[in-house]
Design an enzyme around this catalytic site. Structure first.
Site, PDB file in Angstrom:
ATOM      1  N   TYR A   1      -6.392   6.488   4.364  1.00  0.00           N
ATOM      2  CA  TYR A   1      -6.505   5.491   3.298  1.00  0.00           C
ATOM      3  C   TYR A   1      -5.728   4.216   3.655  1.00  0.00           C
ATOM      4  O   TYR A   1      -6.259   3.102   3.571  1.00  0.00           O
ATOM      5  CB  TYR A   1      -5.998   6.058   1.947  1.00  0.00           C
TER       6      TYR A   1
ATOM      7  N   ASP B   1      -9.431   4.985  -2.678  1.00  0.00           N
ATOM      8  CA  ASP B   1      -8.265   5.436  -3.445  1.00  0.00           C
ATOM      9  C   ASP B   1      -8.766   6.066  -4.744  1.00  0.00           C
ATOM     10  O   ASP B   1      -9.972   6.153  -4.985  1.00  0.00           O
ATOM     11  CB  ASP B   1      -7.275   4.285  -3.690  1.00  0.00           C
TER      12      ASP B   1
ATOM     13  N   GLU C   1       0.818  -1.212   0.000  1.00  0.00           N
ATOM     14  CA  GLU C   1       0.000   0.000   0.000  1.00  0.00           C
ATOM     15  C   GLU C   1       0.857   1.269   0.000  1.00  0.00           C
ATOM     16  O   GLU C   1       0.520   2.244  -0.641  1.00  0.00           O
ATOM     17  CB  GLU C   1      -0.973   0.000   1.187  1.00  0.00           C
TER      18      GLU C   1
END
Ligand code: SF4
Length: 293
Positions: free
Chosen positions: A121, A139, A38
């Site tokens: 996020y 996202d 990520e």
């Protein structure tokens, strides 16, 4: 089945058939693999991330392995992925995980969010993808799919809005495993089919329900979208300066850095930026190196 549940089923079924086999989606990746991916995938395409991810995980298979190294080694291993402050943040998160969480990536969303360098996020993505929890994961890909399929606009706003968060929460399936699948599948739909420039509506599982398409695919009305310029920017100069330090085995003299860019003011600004971001350490003798501690 109501309309939202039907939407879930269509996108998740499509995902089951078309999802890419990516290393961070395999069970052996674990929460650390998901977290590393990520960090790397923010603003960087999968194809560029894959080799760096593999090297990173084989060198530092657990957060404590990375935490034991200097931040400069993280910057060096980041290679040419770009936005190298992410390497420092990931290193900082690994140190915090080793110190505060016994070396295991925390499961709890609030604890994830409290890690240095982990924003809304990333916390939601790790909790959802690694631990199967129920969180809206917004996202750019997901935001674009929601903008088109639900709101009926070609692009989402420039920065995430409260209205988008509200919409994402409202669309979340009620049960945890389905919510986690929904997060992964909407992201994949945006990456593979509902792409920014040329959505392939002909092979989209929700084409018959897509608000933007049903409205005749109206053109974007908002401010012009930013292009991804790179050549000639400070970012490019920073990349060149950092490459010299990554490839060196020890501190480098100013002249070695001066050689990579012709324009002295821009070069000095880029170097100052790297130093103030903690990516480069100036030494008292005038040389420079990657950060050691
Ligand atoms: S129909 Fe086209 S625009 Fe709508 S969600 Fe699918 S790919 Fe995107």
């Amino acid at each position: 089945m109501n309309a939202t549940a039907a939407l879930h089923a269509l996108v998740i079924d499509w995902f089951d058939e078309h999802a890419r086999d990516l290393p961070w989606r395999r069970p052996e990746a674990g929460a650390w693999g998901v977290m590393v991916s990520e960090f790397m995938l923010q603003q960087t395409p999968v194809a560029r991330v894959l080799p760096v991810y593999e090297q990173w995980l084989s060198r530092w298979p657990r957060p404590a392995d990375l935490a034991a190294e200097s931040p400069g080694e993280a910057v060096r291993a980041w290679g040419r992925l770009g936005y190298p402050r992410r390497a420092l943040r990931l290193h900082g998160a690994a140190v915090a995980i080793a110190e505060r969480h016994g070396g295991d990536v925390p499961r709890d969303h609030a604890k994830l969010l409290a890690l240095p360098g982990v924003g809304e996020y990333t916390a939601a993505a790790v909790a959802s993808f690694a631990y199967g929890q129920r969180h809206p994961v917004l996202d750019t890909n997901v935001r674009r799919v929601f903008a088109r399929a639900v709101t009926g606009t070609q692009y989402p706003p420039t920065a995430t809005t409260a209205a988008e968060r509200h919409l994402a929460r409202g669309l979340l399936p009620a049960d945890e495993p389905t919510a986690a699948r929904w997060a992964a599948s909407t992201m994949e739909l945006g990456a593979l089919v509902c792409t920014a420039r040329s959505p392939e509506c002909g092979r989209c599982p929700i084409a018959a329900r897509c608000a933007w398409r049903l409205a005749g695919s109206p053109a974007h009305q908002g401010p012009p979208r930013r292009g991804q310029t790179y050549v000639g920017t400070d970012r490019q100069v920073r990349g060149k300066l950092l490459a010299v330090l990554r490839e060196a085995t020890g501190p480098v003299p100013q002249q070695a850095l001066d050689a990579v860019w012709h324009e002295p003011l821009q070069r000095a600004r880029a170097l100052d930026g790297l130093v103030s971001d903690g990516l480069v350490e100036p030494l008292p003798d005038g040389r420079f190196r990657l950060p050691v501690g």
